[in-house]
Design a protein around this motif. Structure first.
Motif, PDB file in Angstrom:
ATOM      1  N   SER A   1      -6.206   5.272   7.189  1.00 10.80           N
ATOM      2  CA  SER A   1      -7.487   4.564   7.175  1.00 10.80           C
ATOM      3  C   SER A   1      -7.439   3.369   6.224  1.00 10.80           C
ATOM      4  N   ASP A   2      -6.810   3.548   5.059  1.00  3.90           N
ATOM      5  CA  ASP A   2      -6.697   2.436   4.096  1.00  3.90           C
ATOM      6  C   ASP A   2      -5.847   1.308   4.687  1.00  3.90           C
ATOM      7  N   TRP A   3      -4.779   1.681   5.378  1.00  2.90           N
ATOM      8  CA  TRP A   3      -3.927   0.671   6.013  1.00  2.90           C
ATOM      9  C   TRP A   3      -4.708  -0.086   7.081  1.00  2.90           C
TER      10      TRP A   3
ATOM     11  N   LEU B   1       0.846  -1.196   0.000  1.00  2.46           N
ATOM     12  CA  LEU B   1       0.000   0.000   0.000  1.00  2.46           C
ATOM     13  C   LEU B   1       0.879   1.243   0.000  1.00  2.46           C
TER      14      LEU B   1
ATOM     15  N   SER C   1      -2.659   6.919   3.313  1.00  3.03           N
ATOM     16  CA  SER C   1      -3.876   6.925   4.124  1.00  3.03           C
ATOM     17  C   SER C   1      -3.796   5.905   5.253  1.00  3.03           C
TER      18      SER C   1
ATOM     19  N   GLU D   1      -7.928  -0.554   7.305  1.00  4.21           N
ATOM     20  CA  GLU D   1      -8.924  -1.422   6.666  1.00  4.21           C
ATOM     21  C   GLU D   1      -8.299  -2.699   6.125  1.00  4.21           C
ATOM     22  N   ARG D   2      -7.119  -2.552   5.485  1.00 10.17           N
ATOM     23  CA  ARG D   2      -6.457  -3.735   4.908  1.00 10.17           C
ATOM     24  C   ARG D   2      -5.963  -4.678   6.001  1.00 10.17           C
TER      25      ARG D   2
END
Length: 370
Positions: free
Chosen positions: A323-325, A317, A321, A327-328
């Motif tokens: 938030s993206d981390w 990634l 972000s 979520e993953r």
């Protein structure tokens, strides 16, 4: 017959990726044939000093790099070379390896190895010296080593990589030590009171490169979505107080385990559920190899060299972000562990193979130097 002695130069012999690799090589090389000695740039005792001496190694202490006291830094190394003309091989590992190699050439040491383990992108006074080193280092070494093509291109240039001038040395581990064990996992989680927790883990010194500050932002997001989450941070370093302060500021201090330096990293990795590796840059990323051997899903920054992706466990990634981390990472909850240590071994990240290869190389160089 006495073993040949190889002088390894490094900034410190404390806990870090390069140091752990060097010690793993030292432990696994045939010391009846090749003995390691170390030239370090620090006055105080390092984490591995006692072990080095117990294995028969010598430690020479030199001045640390300081751009305002460059002459004393150079003179301290000159004294070592002048006092020990017996060395035929120097293997330089520190960030600023051009200067010891230049002095070794002046001292008449015939085999001079530059070994690039990392990429340095911080812009400071040290950066100016690194840029100078990149221009001239090839004048002073006889062999170019690197842990990856990415690291090699950064220090030696794309032309050296294209012309096959670089020897690639795999950052080996002992893969079987990381073989997944449900019994070890349960024991460690019980000891650390992690029985029902979702454990996100990281291994690395507390330095800017490793990007712990971003990892705390990621974990704060994870914690908001899953109160069972725990962050395990293994290592030490100069930024540790700052990271502890940020954890307190974010209100997640009670959910972060700072283990310090540990000798049981393979066992601690058994207790993890996901491995997070948000480095700004890496030469390769030895901890990522270890995490894959332990069968952990790995969420890593897209700046880590792809040569470290030796299994399908790695997800990349950008560092844009938190938030993206989060979520993953959360998507790997309840993911069954895979037994991957044999895959890592098959990819030739076995320290015993690396040690044997280096042993042959040193012996051949010593013979040619006579």
């Amino acid at each position: 017959m006495e073993p040949i002695r190889v002088l390894h130069e490094n900034a410190v012999m404390d806990v870090g990726g390069i140091e752990c690799l060097l010690m793993n090589l030292y432990r696994n090389i045939d010391r009846s044939k090749v003995q390691f000695d170390f030239m370090v740039h620090r006055a105080k005792t390092g984490y591995f000093d006692r072990e080095i001496e117990s294995l028969g190694g010598q430690i020479y202490r030199c001045k640390p790099f300081n751009p305002f006291h460059h002459l004393s830094y150079l003179n301290s190394m000159r004294k070592v070379f002048a006092s020990h003309p017996e060395y035929k091989i120097i293997h330089a590992h520190s960030d600023l390896k051009m200067w010891p190699l230049r002095l070794a050439k002046e001292a008449g040491i015939p085999v001079r190895i530059a070994h690039c383990h990392n990429m340095e992108t911080s812009v400071d006074l040290k950066w100016l010296f690194l840029e100078y080193e990149k221009l001239f280092i090839k004048r002073y070494c006889t062999h170019l080593f690197a842990c990856s093509k990415t690291a090699a291109a950064w220090l030696y240039g794309e032309k050296a990589v294209k012309n096959n001038q670089v020897v690639y040395v795999k950052n080996g581990i002992e893969p079987e030590k990381y073989q997944f064990s449900e019994a070890i996992r349960n024991r460690v989680r019980r000891e650390l009171n992690l029985k029902d927790k979702f454990v996100v883990g990281h291994v690395g010194r507390f330095a800017k490169q490793k990007n712990h500050a971003f990892l705390l932002d990621v974990f704060a997001e994870i914690r908001r979505r899953d109160p069972r989450a725990v962050l395990m941070l293994i290592g030490t370093g100069s930024l540790l107080p700052e990271i502890k302060e940020k954890a307190a500021r974010l209100g997640i201090k009670e959910s972060v385990i700072f283990t310090g330096v540990r000798s049981d990293v393979p066992e601690l990795m058994q207790a993890m559920d996901v491995f997070a590796f948000p480095s700004f840059y890496e030469g390769l990323g030895i901890a990522l190899i270890e995490a894959q051997a332990a069968g952990l899903p790995c969420v890593v920054s897209d700046t880590v060299p792809r040569e470290a992706d030796i299994t399908e466990l790695v997800e990349r990634l950008p560092l844009s972000s938190a938030s993206d981390w989060a979520e993953r990472i959360l998507s790997f909850r309840n993911t069954p562990r895979k037994d991957m240590f044999e895959r890592v071994e098959a990819a030739e990240y076995d320290i015993r193979k690396t040690a044997k290869r280096l042993e042959r190389f040193y012996l051949e160089c010593q013979a040619d130097a006579k």
